[in-house]
Structures are given as structure tokens and as C-alpha cells.
Write a protein that holds these residues in place. Structure first.
Motif, PDB file in Angstrom:
ATOM      1  N   ARG A 290       0.839  -1.205   0.000  1.00 32.33           N
ATOM      2  CA  ARG A 290       0.000   0.000   0.000  1.00 32.33           C
ATOM      3  C   ARG A 290       0.871   1.251   0.000  1.00 32.33           C
ATOM      4  NH1 ARG A 290      -4.779   0.894   4.386  1.00 32.33           N
ATOM      5  NH2 ARG A 290      -5.953  -0.351   2.904  1.00 32.33           N
ATOM      6  N   ALA A 291       1.949   1.255   0.776  1.00 31.40           N
ATOM      7  CA  ALA A 291       2.857   2.407   0.819  1.00 31.40           C
ATOM      8  C   ALA A 291       3.533   2.614  -0.532  1.00 31.40           C
ATOM      9  CB  ALA A 291       3.905   2.209   1.912  1.00 31.40           C
ATOM     10  N   GLY A 292       3.944   1.512  -1.173  1.00 26.10           N
ATOM     11  CA  GLY A 292       4.599   1.617  -2.476  1.00 26.10           C
ATOM     12  C   GLY A 292       3.695   2.196  -3.537  1.00 26.10           C
ATOM     13  N   GLU A 293       2.452   1.755  -3.539  1.00 21.67           N
ATOM     14  CA  GLU A 293       1.512   2.273  -4.524  1.00 21.67           C
ATOM     15  C   GLU A 293       1.254   3.766  -4.315  1.00 21.67           C
ATOM     16  OE1 GLU A 293      -1.884  -0.204  -4.078  1.00 21.67           O
ATOM     17  OE2 GLU A 293      -0.927  -1.965  -4.992  1.00 21.67           O
ATOM     18  N   ALA A 294       1.134   4.172  -3.051  1.00 19.88           N
ATOM     19  CA  ALA A 294       0.891   5.591  -2.766  1.00 19.88           C
ATOM     20  C   ALA A 294       2.082   6.442  -3.186  1.00 19.88           C
ATOM     21  CB  ALA A 294       0.599   5.768  -1.278  1.00 19.88           C
ATOM     22  N   PHE A 295       3.317   5.935  -2.975  1.00 22.34           N
ATOM     23  CA  PHE A 295       4.496   6.706  -3.351  1.00 22.34           C
ATOM     24  C   PHE A 295       4.670   6.757  -4.867  1.00 22.34           C
ATOM     25  CE2 PHE A 295       9.239   7.237  -3.644  1.00 22.34           C
ATOM     26  CZ  PHE A 295       9.242   8.558  -3.205  1.00 22.34           C
ATOM     27  N   ALA A 296       4.383   5.648  -5.526  1.00 25.15           N
ATOM     28  CA  ALA A 296       4.473   5.623  -6.987  1.00 25.15           C
ATOM     29  C   ALA A 296       3.513   6.624  -7.604  1.00 25.15           C
ATOM     30  CB  ALA A 296       4.182   4.215  -7.495  1.00 25.15           C
ATOM     31  N   GLU A 297       2.351   6.754  -7.022  1.00 27.07           N
ATOM     32  CA  GLU A 297       1.373   7.719  -7.535  1.00 27.07           C
ATOM     33  C   GLU A 297       1.892   9.143  -7.385  1.00 27.07           C
ATOM     34  OE1 GLU A 297      -3.274   9.043  -6.732  1.00 27.07           O
ATOM     35  OE2 GLU A 297      -2.514   7.146  -5.933  1.00 27.07           O
ATOM     36  N   GLU A 298       2.570   9.428  -6.294  1.00 27.73           N
ATOM     37  CA  GLU A 298       3.140  10.758  -6.091  1.00 27.73           C
ATOM     38  C   GLU A 298       4.293  11.031  -7.060  1.00 27.73           C
ATOM     39  OE1 GLU A 298       2.102  13.169  -4.310  1.00 27.73           O
ATOM     40  OE2 GLU A 298       0.590  12.175  -3.081  1.00 27.73           O
ATOM     41  N   LEU A 299       5.115  10.004  -7.317  1.00 30.01           N
ATOM     42  CA  LEU A 299       6.250  10.180  -8.224  1.00 30.01           C
ATOM     43  C   LEU A 299       5.805  10.363  -9.669  1.00 30.01           C
ATOM     44  CD1 LEU A 299       8.911   7.557  -7.021  1.00 30.01           C
ATOM     45  CD2 LEU A 299       9.187  10.045  -7.088  1.00 30.01           C
ATOM     46  N   GLY A 300       4.848   9.546 -10.082  1.00 34.31           N
ATOM     47  CA  GLY A 300       4.421   9.535 -11.479  1.00 34.31           C
ATOM     48  C   GLY A 300       5.422   8.815 -12.362  1.00 34.31           C
ATOM     49  N   GLY A 301       4.946   8.191 -13.420  1.00 26.59           N
ATOM     50  CA  GLY A 301       5.822   7.541 -14.387  1.00 26.59           C
ATOM     51  C   GLY A 301       6.317   6.166 -13.979  1.00 26.59           C
ATOM     52  N   ILE A 302       5.940   5.669 -12.813  1.00 27.75           N
ATOM     53  CA  ILE A 302       6.407   4.355 -12.354  1.00 27.75           C
ATOM     54  C   ILE A 302       5.606   3.251 -13.040  1.00 27.75           C
ATOM     55  CG2 ILE A 302       6.674   2.833 -10.361  1.00 27.75           C
ATOM     56  CD1 ILE A 302       8.606   5.178 -10.386  1.00 27.75           C
ATOM     57  N   GLU A 303       6.341   2.321 -13.648  1.00 24.05           N
ATOM     58  CA  GLU A 303       5.713   1.205 -14.358  1.00 24.05           C
ATOM     59  C   GLU A 303       5.806  -0.107 -13.586  1.00 24.05           C
ATOM     60  OE1 GLU A 303       7.755   1.107 -18.049  1.00 24.05           O
ATOM     61  OE2 GLU A 303       6.999   3.075 -18.721  1.00 24.05           O
ATOM     62  N   THR A 304       6.823  -0.217 -12.746  1.00 24.35           N
ATOM     63  CA  THR A 304       7.052  -1.473 -12.024  1.00 24.35           C
ATOM     64  C   THR A 304       7.320  -1.187 -10.552  1.00 24.35           C
ATOM     65  OG1 THR A 304       8.051  -2.444 -14.009  1.00 24.35           O
ATOM     66  CG2 THR A 304       8.462  -3.565 -11.906  1.00 24.35           C
ATOM     67  N   ILE A 305       6.636  -1.956  -9.679  1.00 23.14           N
ATOM     68  CA  ILE A 305       6.887  -1.885  -8.231  1.00 23.14           C
ATOM     69  C   ILE A 305       7.225  -3.291  -7.758  1.00 23.14           C
ATOM     70  CG2 ILE A 305       5.956  -1.308  -5.955  1.00 23.14           C
ATOM     71  CD1 ILE A 305       3.934   0.509  -7.333  1.00 23.14           C
ATOM     72  N   GLU A 306       8.321  -3.424  -7.026  1.00 24.05           N
ATOM     73  CA  GLU A 306       8.724  -4.746  -6.539  1.00 24.05           C
ATOM     74  C   GLU A 306       9.428  -4.623  -5.190  1.00 24.05           C
ATOM     75  OE1 GLU A 306      12.850  -5.649  -8.782  1.00 24.05           O
ATOM     76  OE2 GLU A 306      11.120  -5.385 -10.139  1.00 24.05           O
ATOM     77  N   ARG A 307       9.593  -5.766  -4.513  1.00 21.98           N
ATOM     78  CA  ARG A 307      10.290  -5.798  -3.222  1.00 21.98           C
ATOM     79  C   ARG A 307      11.779  -6.041  -3.450  1.00 21.98           C
ATOM     80  NH1 ARG A 307       6.337  -7.029   0.789  1.00 21.98           N
ATOM     81  NH2 ARG A 307       4.352  -6.323  -0.081  1.00 21.98           N
ATOM     82  N   GLY A 308      12.595  -5.524  -2.541  1.00 23.37           N
ATOM     83  CA  GLY A 308      14.027  -5.746  -2.636  1.00 23.37           C
ATOM     84  C   GLY A 308      14.757  -4.981  -1.550  1.00 23.37           C
ATOM     85  N   THR A 309      16.046  -4.809  -1.727  1.00 23.52           N
ATOM     86  CA  THR A 309      16.854  -4.055  -0.764  1.00 23.52           C
ATOM     87  C   THR A 309      17.711  -3.032  -1.503  1.00 23.52           C
ATOM     88  OG1 THR A 309      18.577  -5.753  -0.826  1.00 23.52           O
ATOM     89  CG2 THR A 309      16.944  -5.922   0.933  1.00 23.52           C
ATOM     90  N   ALA A 310      18.047  -1.993  -0.780  1.00 25.15           N
ATOM     91  CA  ALA A 310      18.848  -0.925  -1.378  1.00 25.15           C
ATOM     92  C   ALA A 310      20.298  -1.382  -1.520  1.00 25.15           C
ATOM     93  CB  ALA A 310      18.787   0.322  -0.505  1.00 25.15           C
ATOM     94  N   PRO A 311      20.962  -1.012  -2.628  1.00 24.29           N
ATOM     95  CA  PRO A 311      22.378  -1.338  -2.781  1.00 24.29           C
ATOM     96  C   PRO A 311      23.223  -0.567  -1.775  1.00 24.29           C
ATOM     97  CG  PRO A 311      21.648   0.088  -4.574  1.00 24.29           C
ATOM     98  CD  PRO A 311      20.420  -0.287  -3.795  1.00 24.29           C
ATOM     99  N   ALA A 312      24.289  -1.187  -1.309  1.00 16.61           N
ATOM    100  CA  ALA A 312      25.166  -0.526  -0.330  1.00 16.61           C
ATOM    101  C   ALA A 312      25.779   0.728  -0.943  1.00 16.61           C
ATOM    102  CB  ALA A 312      26.262  -1.488   0.110  1.00 16.61           C
TER     103      ALA A 312
END
Length: 505
Positions: A290-312
Motif C-alpha cells: 500500500r505504501a509503495g503504490e501511494a508513493f508511486a502515484e506521487e512520483l508519477g511515471g512508475i511502471e514497475t513496483i517490486e520488493r528488494g533491498t537498497a544497494p550498499a
């Protein structure tokens, strides 16, 4: 469910309790003062009605004892004189007699009884303790040393540990960093459950919360500042800051459906509420998504949302921070916000090095409480909110911790200021609390409420009618219903009326 709903039930009528007071009368050591003793006792009886036969009997015994001392003094025969050589006469030794203060302390009686209120069947299996905060004396005890479930009173322990380990000014931070793949940003949860999808300047249930639109604006500005960046089309969600299960196994799932608790994740918005403006609102089974979808909507232009970890070592694109721990403690206590309490407990466990899952909360919170110097032997902490029946804290621990809170030791003044107040603030100001005759204690009972299916609780500080500060904890456990709240309020009001004269009978 864990806390009282906003709707009111009919107030219960209870008779007022008028605490009687007993004054100590020192025994005299000579027979010619026996009449003075009797006169003073009669004066005391005239000025202060004794409410029970116990008090009258005790004073009767005192009179008999005083009379015996006087008779003994009258019949004592001095030894025969023996001739001695003339010497300088020694100074006379004064006749030892008790000071009025010592005599009063020896006969002081606590004769204000709340036995009728403590036996109310609505309290089911009662555990309770009351302590004179100034002297440390236990005035009232019913199973006070037995560890039991606390319901939302657990939030007092969680808040105290957070203030000790994190400090009142700590803030949890949500960041966005550049992903490993071109056109990718990573939203990294820092444990802030208050991050909001409402527009900046439009507050939901969490005053001072950070907003997704602010974070998105930072990311867009940073992304567009580098002409080498391709279009931003992919969003990765990193919620790895919290580990283990999202739902504590001992919790009832209806708490989520009824809108009292969310899954616990390091990334969510608005405590995962359907309605970000309502304290009680349905929660989903996927707060991260739910948080990812809300943030993607604010960013705009997002085509793919997935789980993962940030690179060091990834470059940061934006960051926003939660309200302070002091503000979060206020929210956790005054309206009994379960999700915020779990956020605090998890951050304490992480900061103390205990771990980042539910299984680390016990060690983390106990480590945070250790510095207050109150023995935690026998305490078991399963969660930060008190929803679990498996939590175990004796009322005696709470009365001692509340002595520290009432004295504002360390940062505990923040906790004291965040508590509900009878008739004035938070969950003790609802129209089914401290009503009718119990309204006499409005403004004087400052305490945390608690409610789960198997118990109602209340613990905190009472500024009694006689000026004494009391600390107390009341557990009504077992087969209880909503009217246990009124029985608890009536017992607490009895403590308020009795003050230092509270009897343990």
C-alpha cells in the motif's frame, strides 16, 4: 480492540466514600494524667467519626494500654534510702517519655476502606496495588506481586524504554536512494509508521508526520538534476529494517479487521489505515504494498513496483523524518495507538542490539527499563502495545515505576504529560469514564487505560483529596465485559477519596 471505543455506555451510580481519619494519642506515664488521655480521646472521637468497628476497637485497646501504664506508675514503690557519704548531688535524669510524633506514629490507623468496591463482581479476578508515592508505603494490595497481562498499560513500559534508549528527540527516517538498475529508485523504510499519504499541510491522525508528496518532490528534483539519468520507471520497496513475522501470533486477527492494529513493517503509510483521518480504521494485510503504490502515484511515471533491498552506498535522493519520540509517546498513550507503540518497541530493540523482530522486544524493552532501578524480575514482554495475553507484568512493578514517573525522573516527565486525565484528556475523557459520583476525581487521576478481550486495566497517578500522591495499578481480568471500566473507575475514586488513610482491609 485493546482500547476503549469512543461511544459511551450508561454511567453507573455509586455511593460516595467519605474517608475517616484517626489521630494518634500518646499514652501518659502517670496515673494523674489518665483523665487527660480520656479527655483527648473523647475529643478526637467527637471531631472525627470512625467509620468502622475496627477503628473504635483499636482506640479502646489504646485506652486500656494507657490506663495500665498509668496504674503501673502509681503503684510502683521506690527502693528504701541507703545512707551515703556527702557528695555533690548528680543532676536528675529526666523521665523518658515518647515524643508526640513517635506516639502518634505508633497508633496511626488507616481506616478508610474500599472493600465494597474491590469486591464488585464486574472486576472479575482483581489484582491491584496502591502506594503512597511520597513514603513508598504499600497502602492496598490484592495480588500485587503476581505478573499478569496488562492490556494497553504495557504502553507505559514501552514509552519509558523508548525515552531511555532513543531519547525524546529521536526521529525515524524514511529515505529514497538510487537503485542498482537504470531508472530505479528504492524506497527504504526506517520504521516510521506515521509517514502519510495525505497532502503536506493536511494532517491525518499523526500530527507532525512526514508526507509522501514532500519525499516525492525531493526525489524528482534530485533525479532530474542529473541529465544522465534515464526516465524513472521502477520502484523497489525495502522494508528490511524490521525482521521476522509481521503479525504477532498471539494477537487476534479481528484487531486488524476492527481497525485497532496493523501488520508491523518498517514501511507503511498512516499506520496502514483505510482512512488516514480516523484513529480506528480497517488495516490491510499488505502495508508495504500500500505504501509503495501511494508513493508511486506521487512520483508519477512508475511502471514497475517490486520488493528488494537498497544497494550498499547508494546515492540518496530524498529523506523525511517522523515526529519525535516525545510526540510519538503522547500518541501511543493518550489515544492508545497500538501501531505507534509497536514502532517504538521495535526501534528500542534495534537500538539496544537485541534484534529487529518480535522476539527481540522482551530483551530490548527490559534493557531500556533497567536504568530506572525498578526490579523487572518476572516480567515478560511479548509486544509493545499490550495486545497479547502472553504479556506478564505485576501491578507492583507499575506502582514503583509510576513513583519515578510522578517525580519526573530523567525524561519521564514526557510520559507523565502524555497520559490520559480523568474527565479532561484522552481515553479517560470519554463519556463512559469517571461519570456520576466518580466525577469527583476528574483532573486528579492521571493514568493509562487498557482493554483486551480478557481484561481491563488502569494504572497511573492519583492526586488524592487529602493532598497525598498515590501510584496505583488495577487489573480486572478473566470473564469481563465493558462495564468493568466503571467498576475500575469507582475503585480508583475510592483511592482518591481515602488518600493516605486507605485501608488494606
Amino acid at each position: 480492540m485493546n482500547e476503549e471505543p469512543d461511544d459511551a455506555s450508561a454511567p453507573m451510580e455509586r455511593a460516595a466514600v467519605d474517608p475517616a481519619r484517626g489521630d494518634g494519642v500518646p499514652a501518659e506515664a502517670s496515673a494523674d494524667r489518665s483523665s487527660g488521655v480520656l479527655s483527648r480521646i473523647q475529643a478526637v472521637l467527637g471531631a472525627h467519626r470512625l467509620a468502622t468497628a475496627i477503628g473504635a476497637g483499636a482506640l479502646g485497646l489504646l485506652l486500656l494500654g494507657g490506663g495500665a501504664l498509668a496504674i503501673g506508675a502509681a503503684v510502683r514503690t521506690p527502693p528504701a534510702a541507703t545512707p551515703v557519704a556527702a557528695t555533690t548531688p548528680a543532676a536528675p535524669t529526666p523521665d523518658p517519655r515518647p515524643t508526640p510524633e513517635a506516639a502518634a506514629a505508633a497508633v496511626a490507623l488507616r481506616i478508610c476502606s474500599v472493600a465494597e468496591f474491590a469486591s464488585d463482581p464486574r472486576l472479575a479476578e482483581l489484582q491491584a496495588q496502591v502506594v503512597n508515592a511520597g513514603t513508598g508505603e504499600v497502602l492496598f494490595d490484592r495480588g500485587g506481586s503476581t505478573p499478569s497481562r496488562t492490556a494497553s498499560v504495557m504502553k507505559v513500559l514501552t514509552s519509558a524504554a523508548a525515552l531511555a534508549v532513543l531519547g525524546p528527540d529521536f526521529r525515524a527516517t524514511t529515505t529514497v536512494v538510487k537503485g542498482a538498475e537504470p531508472g530505479t529508485a528504492v524506497l527504504v523504510g526506517g520504521g516510521d509508521v506515521t509517514l502519510s499519504r495525505t497532502p503536506s499541510g493536511d494532517e491525518g491522525v499523526y500530527p507532525g508526520a512526514a508526507h509522501l508528496d514532500d519525499l516525492a518532490a525531493q526525489v524528482r528534483t534530485a533525479w532530474d538534476a542529473d541529465p544522465a539519468n534515464p526516465p524513472l520507471t521502477r520502484l523497489v520497496l525495502d522494508a528490511s529494517y524490521f525482521g521476522g513475522e509481521e503479525w504477532q501470533p498471539s494477537w487476534n486477527l479481528k484487531e486488524r479487521d476492527d481497525g485497532y492494529m496493523s501488520n508491523i513493517t518498517a514501511l507503511m503509510v498512516d499506520g496502514d489505515r483505510d482512512d488516514p483521518y480516523s484513529n480506528t480504521s480497517f488495516r490491510s494485510d499488505d502495508p508495504i504494498g500500500r505504501a509503495g503504490e501511494a508513493f508511486a502515484e506521487e512520483l508519477g511515471g512508475i511502471e514497475t513496483i517490486e520488493r528488494g533491498t537498497a544497494p550498499a552506498g547508494a546515492a540518496q535522493l530524498g529523506a523525511v523524518s517522523s515526529p519525535t519520540v516525545a510526540q510519538l509517546v503522547d500518541k501511543a498513550l493518550v489515544v492508545s495507538d497500538n501501531t505507534v507503540a509497536e514502532m517504538l518497541a521495535r526501534l528500542v530493540a534495534i537500538r539496544s542490539g537485541a534484534g529487529n523482530g518480535f522476539d527481540a522486544i522482551n530483551a530490548g524493552v527490559l534493557a531500556g527499563l533497567a536504568g530506572y532501578g525498578v526490579d523487572t524480575t518476572g516480567i515478560t514482554i511479548v509486544d509493545g502495545s499490550g495486545l497479547s495475553d502472553d504479556n506478564a507484568v505485576p501491578p507492583s512493578y507499575l506502582t514503583r515505576l509510576f513513583q519515578k514517573i510522578a517525580a519526573r525522573e530523567g525524561q519521564l516527565g514526557v510520559l507523565l504529560d502524555g497520559l490520559p486525565v480523568a474527565g479532561e484528556r484522552g481515553s479517560l475523557s470519554y463519556d463512559d469514564r469517571f461519570t456520576g459520583d466518580n466525577a469527583v476525581a476528574d483532573g486528579q487521576v492521571i493514568a493509562k487505560t487498557g482493554w483486551i478481550d480478557t481484561g481491563y486495566t488502569l494504572a497511573g497517578v492519583i492526586h488524592a483529596a487529602d493532598g497525598t500522591t498515590l501510584t496505583f495499578a488495577i487489573y480486572a481480568l478473566g470473564d469481563v465485559s465493558d462495564d468493568a471500566k466503571q467498576a475500575i473507575d469507582t475503585l480508583a475514586t475510592g483511592f482518591y477519596r481515602c488518600g493516605a488513610q486507605l485501608s488494606n482491609r
